[in-house]
Design an enzyme around this catalytic site. Sequence first.
Site, PDB file in Angstrom:
ATOM      1  N   HIS A 266     -50.749  75.393  -6.669  1.00 43.67           N
ATOM      2  CA  HIS A 266     -50.273  74.363  -5.747  1.00 43.67           C
ATOM      3  C   HIS A 266     -49.290  74.982  -4.779  1.00 43.67           C
ATOM      4  CE1 HIS A 266     -48.830  70.538  -4.199  1.00 43.67           C
ATOM      5  NE2 HIS A 266     -49.940  70.050  -4.689  1.00 43.67           N
ATOM      6  N   ASP A 317     -56.218  67.797  -9.663  1.00 46.25           N
ATOM      7  CA  ASP A 317     -57.677  67.786  -9.687  1.00 46.25           C
ATOM      8  C   ASP A 317     -58.271  68.285 -11.004  1.00 46.25           C
ATOM      9  OD1 ASP A 317     -58.290  66.719  -7.173  1.00 46.25           O
ATOM     10  OD2 ASP A 317     -57.777  68.606  -6.206  1.00 46.25           O
TER      11      ASP A 317
HETATM   12  N1  ACO Z   1     -57.166  80.615  -8.936  1.00 45.96           N
HETATM   13  C1  ACO Z   1     -56.857  81.921  -8.898  1.00 45.96           C
HETATM   14  N2  ACO Z   1     -55.854  82.416  -8.167  1.00 45.96           N
HETATM   15  C2  ACO Z   1     -55.119  81.565  -7.455  1.00 45.96           C
HETATM   16  C3  ACO Z   1     -55.360  80.183  -7.458  1.00 45.96           C
HETATM   17  C4  ACO Z   1     -56.423  79.724  -8.233  1.00 45.96           C
HETATM   18  N3  ACO Z   1     -56.729  78.428  -8.258  1.00 45.96           N
HETATM   19  N4  ACO Z   1     -54.471  79.561  -6.661  1.00 45.96           N
HETATM   20  C5  ACO Z   1     -53.674  80.513  -6.181  1.00 45.96           C
HETATM   21  N5  ACO Z   1     -54.073  81.724  -6.658  1.00 45.96           N
HETATM   22  C6  ACO Z   1     -53.449  82.985  -6.356  1.00 45.96           C
HETATM   23  C7  ACO Z   1     -53.896  83.466  -4.987  1.00 45.96           C
HETATM   24  O1  ACO Z   1     -55.063  84.216  -5.050  1.00 45.96           O
HETATM   25  C8  ACO Z   1     -52.683  84.240  -4.538  1.00 45.96           C
HETATM   26  O2  ACO Z   1     -52.711  85.495  -5.191  1.00 45.96           O
HETATM   27  P1  ACO Z   1     -52.332  86.846  -4.377  1.00 45.96           P
HETATM   28  O3  ACO Z   1     -50.894  86.623  -3.969  1.00 45.96           O
HETATM   29  O4  ACO Z   1     -52.560  87.893  -5.379  1.00 45.96           O
HETATM   30  O5  ACO Z   1     -53.250  86.861  -3.215  1.00 45.96           O
HETATM   31  C9  ACO Z   1     -51.528  83.469  -5.102  1.00 45.96           C
HETATM   32  O6  ACO Z   1     -52.048  82.796  -6.259  1.00 45.96           O
HETATM   33  C10 ACO Z   1     -50.937  82.454  -4.144  1.00 45.96           C
HETATM   34  O7  ACO Z   1     -51.967  81.575  -3.742  1.00 45.96           O
HETATM   35  P2  ACO Z   1     -52.182  80.984  -2.310  1.00 45.96           P
HETATM   36  O8  ACO Z   1     -53.648  80.806  -2.061  1.00 45.96           O
HETATM   37  O9  ACO Z   1     -51.397  81.778  -1.318  1.00 45.96           O
HETATM   38  O10 ACO Z   1     -51.530  79.585  -2.458  1.00 45.96           O
HETATM   39  P3  ACO Z   1     -51.552  78.472  -1.343  1.00 45.96           P
HETATM   40  O11 ACO Z   1     -50.256  77.786  -1.446  1.00 45.96           O
HETATM   41  O12 ACO Z   1     -51.920  79.009  -0.018  1.00 45.96           O
HETATM   42  O13 ACO Z   1     -52.747  77.522  -1.793  1.00 45.96           O
HETATM   43  C11 ACO Z   1     -53.983  76.086  -3.165  1.00 45.96           C
HETATM   44  C12 ACO Z   1     -52.585  76.467  -2.689  1.00 45.96           C
HETATM   45  C13 ACO Z   1     -54.907  75.855  -1.966  1.00 45.96           C
HETATM   46  C14 ACO Z   1     -53.891  74.789  -3.946  1.00 45.96           C
HETATM   47  C15 ACO Z   1     -54.524  77.229  -4.050  1.00 45.96           C
HETATM   48  O14 ACO Z   1     -53.740  77.327  -5.207  1.00 45.96           O
HETATM   49  C16 ACO Z   1     -55.985  77.014  -4.427  1.00 45.96           C
HETATM   50  O15 ACO Z   1     -56.871  77.403  -3.650  1.00 45.96           O
HETATM   51  N6  ACO Z   1     -56.264  76.380  -5.596  1.00 45.96           N
HETATM   52  C17 ACO Z   1     -57.630  76.083  -5.980  1.00 45.96           C
HETATM   53  C18 ACO Z   1     -58.137  74.853  -5.231  1.00 45.96           C
HETATM   54  C19 ACO Z   1     -57.488  73.595  -5.727  1.00 45.96           C
HETATM   55  O16 ACO Z   1     -57.383  73.348  -6.913  1.00 45.96           O
HETATM   56  N7  ACO Z   1     -57.096  72.745  -4.758  1.00 45.96           N
HETATM   57  C20 ACO Z   1     -56.493  71.448  -5.067  1.00 45.96           C
HETATM   58  C21 ACO Z   1     -55.033  71.477  -4.783  1.00 45.96           C
HETATM   59  S1  ACO Z   1     -54.276  69.917  -5.164  1.00 45.96           S
HETATM   60  C22 ACO Z   1     -54.808  68.926  -3.927  1.00 45.96           C
HETATM   61  O17 ACO Z   1     -54.933  69.326  -2.815  1.00 45.96           O
HETATM   62  C23 ACO Z   1     -55.183  67.564  -4.240  1.00 45.96           C
END
Ligand code: ACO
Length: 375
Positions: A266, A317
């Site tokens: 998140h 989710d």
């Molecule tokens: N699975 C694996 N790795 C992850 C995940 C995940 N679900 N989420 C974050 N990471 C990792 C990223 O790869 C990144 O690693 P790195 O620094 O080695 O590259 C690090 O954690 C930071 O992640 P970001 O993508 O920069 O986080 P951001 O704040 O941009 O995105 C988001 C947040 C979109 C929710 C992301 O965590 C994600 O894509 N999650 C999966 C999709 C999801 O569940 N979305 C629903 C969110 S809740 C909602 O909107 C209702």
Amino acid sequence: MSAPVEIYEGAIDKGLEGVVACTTGISSIVDATLCFRGYTIEDIAAKSTFEEVIYLLWNDKLPNKDELKQFRKELLAEMTLAPDLVKHLQGLPTQNVHPMAWLRTAVSSLALWDQDSQKLDVENQRRIGKRLVAKMGPLVALFERTRKGQPFVPANPEKSIAWNFLHMLFGKEPDADIVHIFDVCLILHADHELNCSAFSARVTASSLSDIYSDITSAIGTLKGPLHGGANEQVMLMLKKIGSVDAAKKWIENALANKEKVMGFGHRVYKNGDPRAKILRKMSEEITKKIGEPHWYQMSAMIDDTVQREKGLLPNVDFYSATVYYSMGIPTDLFTPIFAVSRVSGWLAHVFEQYGNNRIYRPRGKWVGKQGLKYP
Ligand code: ACO
């Protein structure tokens, strides 16, 4: 070719992380505490109904008994879909169509059945708000029944939004416990500060466009798998994994291959999403109730592994997927159901935006070519 000229010197916050774009009094996130208008989500989920939460989000106060009665009456009367609108929507394609794409079109179409759709005075905003929040569930149910070749089930304005949705979807009296669980799900998803879709609704509102356009923008934004679309992806992942025995290895492989695990991570919560904690318990109970506890067990195994290996926690989710699945809701309707709830929050945001507006217009840092000679 010359190097790009610096036109705008401001710092870039990719994804606007850390940018505070507006003031808001609707919902707040402080560490792992989520509040709607000052009340914690735990209290609201335990004590309110979805209709009461809509009133709270729009009015900055909980309703008294009479206010709630009047609000419910006006709101629930709006669940009815006019016969010519139903006929029009039944004519839209439903096969090999994502329900969110259909819903986006359906909500946009509602404006054509509203002579005053362009008016932005406060009274009209509230009227359209009730119309949209009440009709979202009936629209999703209409989609499902149309694609299955089943007749539309009309709304019963004596009953709640949760009861009506389940009744209109399945065409039979819903179980009272399931109605309650669904109502709590609607509450948990109702608003979430400046999330991607609420921001999108506010950006559209900031140009002083109409409310149907604001909500249509938000639906398009919620559809994406990084936002509301994740709940559907979670269930598809669980179905692909298939069993509790396979879950640990599957998830370890996915993490080793640097795959994104849907339903985790998140932007704001780094110490856990309070809604996921409530939904985890609901998932455990409801999967047991339907005699399919393995869906919860798989989810818990994945949750533990992702926390241990990556330090990432589940978001709203993750466990909502198995809760909806256990109610018999088709997987591709999970994100439309999110919209049935979140439309209440989007509306609160656009009301707030219209009340204190300035058009959103950020800058982009120029990194393209410059000064080319036109041949
Ligand atoms: N699975 C694996 N790795 C992850 C995940 C995940 N679900 N989420 C974050 N990471 C990792 C990223 O790869 C990144 O690693 P790195 O620094 O080695 O590259 C690090 O954690 C930071 O992640 P970001 O993508 O920069 O986080 P951001 O704040 O941009 O995105 C988001 C947040 C979109 C929710 C992301 O965590 C994600 O894509 N999650 C999966 C999709 C999801 O569940 N979305 C629903 C969110 S809740 C909602 O909107 C209702």
